[in-house]
Design an enzyme around this catalytic site. Structure first.
Site, PDB file in Angstrom:
ATOM      1  N   HIS A   8       9.398   2.270  -0.540  1.00 50.29           N
ATOM      2  CA  HIS A   8       8.433   2.309   0.566  1.00 50.29           C
ATOM      3  C   HIS A   8       8.706   1.186   1.559  1.00 50.29           C
ATOM      4  CE1 HIS A   8       6.213   5.349  -1.477  1.00 50.29           C
ATOM      5  NE2 HIS A   8       5.709   4.563  -2.409  1.00 50.29           N
ATOM      6  N   HIS A  47      10.335   1.291  -7.007  1.00 50.13           N
ATOM      7  CA  HIS A  47       9.493   2.291  -6.336  1.00 50.13           C
ATOM      8  C   HIS A  47       8.901   1.710  -5.055  1.00 50.13           C
ATOM      9  CE1 HIS A  47       6.667   5.730  -6.140  1.00 50.13           C
ATOM     10  NE2 HIS A  47       5.882   4.828  -5.569  1.00 50.13           N
ATOM     11  N   GLU A  48       8.268   0.558  -5.176  1.00 50.75           N
ATOM     12  CA  GLU A  48       7.643  -0.052  -4.006  1.00 50.75           C
ATOM     13  C   GLU A  48       8.683  -0.503  -2.986  1.00 50.75           C
ATOM     14  OE1 GLU A  48       4.527   0.216  -3.490  1.00 50.75           O
ATOM     15  OE2 GLU A  48       4.227   1.064  -5.494  1.00 50.75           O
TER      16      GLU A  48
END
Length: 353
Positions: free
Chosen positions: A21, A17-18
């Site tokens: 980003h 997920h990170e």
């Protein structure tokens, strides 16, 4: 072993997920100050270039800290200096990576499975005395129950169980045509098989669609969409009171569920497959949950960004980013408080049972 797999899987979901980003921020030349897995006190950290990388103590999330993300910055590479569409892509990339990872896991599992095909909700017959014979026909493919789509075979049972027995609207595909059957009286009857009495609707659905690369992709996609719909159903149940705090789980509860899923399987191989399948479910759920328009979540950031964008376009005046930062800070406090309550509930459930 399953506890270790659960922790590694949960860590992977946070990382991916990170990373979504992070990679899009780098793509759009946004300065990334820190990339962290987990939260709380730092356990490990190291620097590379302009970015500090860290692993923290509490396995309840992570973050990709971009310059200017939570306030004003004069740095030309700050997040807030980028075009709104670029910021939206960066914010949505984390959820997109979770969804894609869940979808990829499903494709691998379905492709590697020993089965020769996928069951589809096509009616193949009726049990003796079935009251639906005539209303439904052999060859009907069930597509909706009360307007809710049947994405995978098990959805028919799930949707009818949620609706309860009684009148339902069924949508079927019959001879290539889509037909809506209104007010079908869906009442189960008792049937005895091998000495076991069960309440059933009396319809059989046994057709198997052959497994090909295309059907693997199709069924993986619809399974992922089905997982996402469960987020909506869960929220509806919370709002309507059908579900409460006792039915919710945080990281501790999720890891425990993954462990129990593996341990309750007949063989170790089955356990690993079931755990991986459950992780695909969690990955897709995280994707949809994270896009909810709640402050501190990516969906909240996107929502406020769009609102700010519209207001600034109309008024031709720039809104100070600190106000948005205040909203997200308050949201983060509330979110962390909520997570603490849910985690305490998870621990209580573990201790008590």
């Amino acid at each position: 072993m399953f506890l270790l797999i659960a922790i590694l899987m949960f860590s992977f979901l946070i990382f991916i997920h990170e990373f979504g980003h992070f990679i899009t921020a780098k793509l759009f030349d946004v300065k990334v100050n820190e990339f962290s897995i987990f939260m709380g006190p730092r356990l490990l950290h190291w620097g590379k270039g302009e970015t500090e990388y860290s692993i923290r103590l509490l396995p309840i999330g992570g973050y990709c800290a971009m310059e200017g993300e939570d306030g004003a910055s004069d740095d030309p590479r700050a997040f807030t200096k980028k075009a709104p569409w670029k910021r939206i892509i960066i914010l949505a990339a984390g959820a997109a990576m979770n969804f894609l990872s869940g979808l990829l896991i499903l494709v691998i599992l379905y492709g590697a499975a020993a089965s020769t095909g996928f069951r589809v909700p096509e009616i193949t017959g009726f049990m003796e005395g079935c009251r639906l014979e005539g209303t439904l026909q052999v060859g009907d493919v069930l597509e909706q129950v009360n307007g809710d789509n049947i994405y995978v075979f098990s959805d028919f049972s799930m949707l009818t169980d949620r609706a309860g027995e009684g009148l339902m609207d069924l949508t079927v595909r019959r001879n290539g045509q889509r037909i809506v059957l209104h007010d079908v009286n869906m009442v189960k009857q008792e049937y005895t098989t091998d000495g076991v009495t069960t309440r059933l609707f009396g319809i059989t659905m046994g057709k198997v669609e052959p497994k090909t690369p295309l059907t693997v992709l199709q069924h993986a996609w619809w399974s992922a969409i089905d997982f996402g719909r469960m987020v909506k159903m869960g929220l509806v149940d919370l709002i309507t009171g059908k579900a409460g705090l006792k039915d919710m789980s945080g990281p501790v509860g999720i890891v425990d569920t993954i462990q129990e899923t593996g341990k309750s399987s007949e063989t170790t191989a089955d356990g690993v497959l079931n755990v991986v399948y459950f992780c695909a479910f969690i990955a897709v759920n995280l994707a949809f949950m994270n896009l909810l328009p709640i402050p501190a979540l990516d969906g909240g950031h996107i929502f406020l960004l769009l609102v700010t964008w519209i207001i600034e376009s109309v008024t031709k005046r720039r809104i100070d980013p600190k106000y948005e930062a205040y909203i997200h800070a308050a949201g983060m406090v509330l979110l962390l408080g909520f997570m603490l309550v849910v985690t305490a509930n998870d621990i209580f459930k573990l201790i008590s049972g």
